[in-house]
Design a protein around this motif. Structure first.
Motif, mmCIF file in Angstrom:
data_model
loop_
_atom_site.group_PDB
_atom_site.id
_atom_site.type_symbol
_atom_site.label_atom_id
_atom_site.label_comp_id
_atom_site.label_asym_id
_atom_site.label_seq_id
_atom_site.Cartn_x
_atom_site.Cartn_y
_atom_site.Cartn_z
ATOM 1 N N GLU A 122 0.792 -1.233 0.000
ATOM 2 C CA GLU A 122 0.000 0.000 0.000
ATOM 3 C C GLU A 122 0.826 1.286 0.000
ATOM 4 N N THR A 123 1.974 1.302 0.661
ATOM 5 C CA THR A 123 2.705 2.568 0.791
ATOM 6 C C THR A 123 4.153 2.516 0.301
ATOM 7 N N LYS A 124 4.628 1.364 -0.121
ATOM 8 C CA LYS A 124 6.004 1.268 -0.610
ATOM 9 C C LYS A 124 6.006 1.397 -2.129
ATOM 10 N N CYS A 125 6.924 2.208 -2.620
ATOM 11 C CA CYS A 125 6.953 2.537 -4.051
ATOM 12 C C CYS A 125 8.296 2.120 -4.646
ATOM 13 N N PRO A 126 8.460 0.843 -4.977
ATOM 14 C CA PRO A 126 9.735 0.381 -5.539
ATOM 15 C C PRO A 126 9.804 0.622 -7.044
ATOM 16 N N GLY A 127 10.707 1.502 -7.443
ATOM 17 C CA GLY A 127 10.882 1.788 -8.866
ATOM 18 C C GLY A 127 12.341 1.677 -9.249
ATOM 19 N N ARG A 128 12.775 2.478 -10.228
ATOM 20 C CA ARG A 128 14.188 2.481 -10.624
ATOM 21 C C ARG A 128 15.072 2.923 -9.465
ATOM 22 N N VAL A 129 14.526 3.817 -8.609
ATOM 23 C CA VAL A 129 15.233 4.235 -7.392
ATOM 24 C C VAL A 129 14.540 3.561 -6.215
ATOM 25 N N THR A 165 -5.370 10.310 -7.913
ATOM 26 C CA THR A 165 -5.652 9.876 -6.545
ATOM 27 C C THR A 165 -4.655 10.537 -5.605
ATOM 28 N N PHE A 166 -5.029 10.615 -4.323
ATOM 29 C CA PHE A 166 -4.220 11.359 -3.368
ATOM 30 C C PHE A 166 -4.452 10.783 -1.979
ATOM 31 N N ASN A 167 -3.371 10.338 -1.307
ATOM 32 C CA ASN A 167 -3.474 9.801 0.053
ATOM 33 C C ASN A 167 -2.287 10.272 0.872
ATOM 34 N N ALA A 168 -2.544 10.586 2.149
ATOM 35 C CA ALA A 168 -1.496 11.077 3.044
ATOM 36 C C ALA A 168 -1.301 10.108 4.202
ATOM 37 N N PHE A 205 4.299 11.501 4.362
ATOM 38 C CA PHE A 205 4.385 11.312 2.917
ATOM 39 C C PHE A 205 2.997 11.247 2.307
ATOM 40 N N ILE A 206 2.928 11.657 1.048
ATOM 41 C CA ILE A 206 1.690 11.541 0.296
ATOM 42 C C ILE A 206 1.973 10.690 -0.937
ATOM 43 N N ILE A 207 0.987 9.936 -1.336
ATOM 44 C CA ILE A 207 1.105 9.095 -2.527
ATOM 45 C C ILE A 207 0.044 9.534 -3.525
ATOM 46 N N THR A 208 0.455 9.932 -4.691
ATOM 47 C CA THR A 208 -0.452 10.352 -5.742
ATOM 48 C C THR A 208 -0.323 9.401 -6.928
ATOM 49 N N ARG A 209 -1.268 9.515 -7.828
ATOM 50 C CA ARG A 209 -1.191 8.746 -9.075
ATOM 51 C C ARG A 209 -1.439 9.702 -10.232
ATOM 52 N N SER A 211 -2.599 11.343 -13.557
ATOM 53 C CA SER A 211 -3.826 11.148 -14.326
ATOM 54 C C SER A 211 -3.543 10.705 -15.752
ATOM 55 N N ASP A 212 -2.318 10.970 -16.258
ATOM 56 C CA ASP A 212 -2.002 10.576 -17.638
ATOM 57 C C ASP A 212 -1.230 9.260 -17.701
ATOM 58 N N SER A 213 -0.091 9.185 -17.007
ATOM 59 C CA SER A 213 0.757 7.991 -17.100
ATOM 60 C C SER A 213 0.351 6.880 -16.133
ATOM 61 N N GLN A 214 -0.493 7.212 -15.131
ATOM 62 C CA GLN A 214 -0.908 6.252 -14.102
ATOM 63 C C GLN A 214 0.252 5.809 -13.214
ATOM 64 N N MET A 215 1.363 6.541 -13.261
ATOM 65 C CA MET A 215 2.485 6.242 -12.377
ATOM 66 C C MET A 215 2.170 6.743 -10.970
ATOM 67 N N TYR A 216 2.646 5.989 -9.961
ATOM 68 C CA TYR A 216 2.525 6.429 -8.574
ATOM 69 C C TYR A 216 3.723 7.308 -8.223
ATOM 70 N N ARG A 217 3.451 8.359 -7.427
ATOM 71 C CA ARG A 217 4.509 9.252 -6.934
ATOM 72 C C ARG A 217 4.402 9.334 -5.416
ATOM 73 N N LYS A 218 5.517 9.130 -4.757
ATOM 74 C CA LYS A 218 5.550 9.193 -3.293
ATOM 75 C C LYS A 218 6.436 10.364 -2.870
ATOM 76 N N PHE A 219 5.806 11.413 -2.306
ATOM 77 C CA PHE A 219 6.509 12.614 -1.863
ATOM 78 C C PHE A 219 6.708 12.514 -0.353
#
Length: 227
Positions: A122-129, A165-168, A205-209, A211-219
């Motif tokens: 739910e909250t871990k964002c494993p990508g290239r980094v 989408t937007f979750n904190a 942290f906030i997790i957004t998605r 709207s175009d690429s559907q990628m998740y972003r974790k700030f």
């Protein structure tokens, strides 16, 4: 007798012709280094990125964001990692400016940003980094934002990057290191969130998605609340 001696002398001279001078061999060119198709493709990608990235400096933030996504799409697959890291870094720099945490009217950019196509747990964002949220406080270049617990916090973003989408979430720093889950935070329609209910060092942290690429972003932001 005299004639014979002269003739013999001439014959002896003709028996020893002058040495033939040998021509020096022409220098040979070193063989051209072999270039594999992968190397040639990398050179093309790097050249294209160098030209197009320089043109981004004169663009507005929305234009830079759009252009970076176009560059990534036009370059296509990059299994050798020729320019993927440079493009991801440039895109992350722009994305970090597009979402912010506002505390009592003062804006704070995210300390870190992670991008991924799928979330884990739910909250871990494993990508290239790698998502190293729990260890960000160990970085000497990052300092927590000091709080008293009475601040008014809100999340904002640029109008050209509205999230689908937007979750904190918030978690105590030590709890994250021990593998504990983060606590969801309620966010109002205008982006306001309650003052962090955690004393001491915390990670917000906030997790957004997209709207175009559907990628998740974790700030991610580091906080230190002293009550």
């Amino acid at each position: 007798m005299m004639v014979l001696e002269v003739g013999l002398a001439c014959k002896r001279e003709n028996d020893n012709p002058p040495p033939v001078t040998q021509q020096a061999a022409a220098p040979t060119e070193p063989p051209a280094p072999s270039v594999t198709p992968a190397q040639s493709n990398c050179e093309r990608m790097r050249a294209e990125w160098q030209v197009r990235s320089k043109a981004l400096a004169d663009r507005s933030p929305p234009q830079r964001m759009v252009e970076l996504k176009k560059i990534a799409a036009s370059i296509g697959e990059d299994p050798e990692g020729c320019v993927s890291d440079q493009i991801d870094s440039a895109l992350n720099d722009e994305l970090k400016k597009s979402v912010w945490l506002r505390i009592n009217g003062q804006t704070h950019p995210a300390a870190a940003l992670f991008s991924c196509s799928e979330l884990r747990d739910e909250t871990k964002c494993p990508g290239r980094v790698a998502d190293d949220t729990a260890h960000l406080s160990e970085r000497p270049d990052l300092s927590p934002i000091p709080l008293t617990g009475k601040e008014r916090l809100s999340i904002g973003w640029e109008p050209y990057t509205p999230p689908a989408t937007f979750n904190a979430y918030i978690a105590q720093e030590r709890a994250l290191l021990d593998g504990a889950s983060a606590t969801p935070l309620a966010v109002t329609a205008d982006g306001h969130i309650a003052s962090p209910p955690i004393a001491g060092r915390a990670v917000l942290f906030i997790i957004t998605r997209d709207s175009d690429s559907q990628m998740y972003r974790k700030f991610v932001w580091l906080l230190h609340t002293k009550r």
